[in-house]
Design an enzyme around this catalytic site. Structure first.
Site: not given
Length: 189
Positions: A55, A95, A133
């Site tokens: 990701s 992230h 997210d």
């Protein structure tokens, strides 16, 4: 195959085997102390993590080893790469911060505790993902500081594949631990 090693093991005697077991235990304890010491220095429960998914490509690839810090008074900014953990989820997520909001007056936000001035709310997204997210937050609209494990400060590419292999193939993990334990007992130093 191991007949000579087993004969040597029987000749060692109880005291020598006990000494080897204590040496092995001291190595394990030293490793744990180093891990906890790093955690105290970096102010994070996990100072080193492995990227488990794609990701964050092209910034980080699966198997990269990340080094984290979490200074208590440092603010997070848009573009920072963070590792966060949602309550109830086992695996931390790596992230990038997409938005930050500083609370300026006491406010109650759904899914969060009462927010007081000075607190920071964070929204993240994986570089290789199409959407943010919020769906990963399990009912939360924003991440709070308590969810953040740390900010990425450095990395080693592909070094974490050993960890991934041991998680994907538990038999490999147990075989390696067994071999290390056997070597520690048989070693004659």
């Amino acid at each position: 195959m191991f007949t000579e090693e087993l004969k040597a093991f029987r000749r060692l005697g109880f005291r020598h085997v006990l000494l080897q077991v204590l040496n092995f235990a001291s190595v394990i304890a030293s490793g744990l102390m180093i891990w906890k010491g790093l955690g105290l220095i970096t102010n994070t429960e996990s100072p080193i993590v492995v990227v488990l998914s794609g990701s964050m490509e092209p910034a980080f690839y699966r198997g990269d080893l990340l080094f984290l810090t979490n200074p208590p008074h440092e603010r997070y900014h848009t573009g920072d790469i963070t590792v966060y953990k949602i309550p109830g989820a086992d695996i931390p997520i790596v992230h990038r911060v997409m938005e930050t909001h500083d609370v300026s007056s006491p406010v109650k936000i759904s899914g969060l505790d009462l927010k007081v001035p000075g607190e920071q709310l964070i929204l993240t997204k994986g570089d290789n993902n199409h959407i943010d997210d919020i769906e990963l937050y399990q009912g939360l609209d924003w991440l709070e500081r308590k969810h953040i494990v740390g900010k990425v400060r450095g990395f080693l590419p592909y070094v974490g594949y050993v960890t991934i292999a041991m998680n994907d193939f538990p038999q490999l993990k147990y075989a390696l631990l067994g071999i290390l334990g056997l070597l520690a007992l048989i070693q004659r130093e």
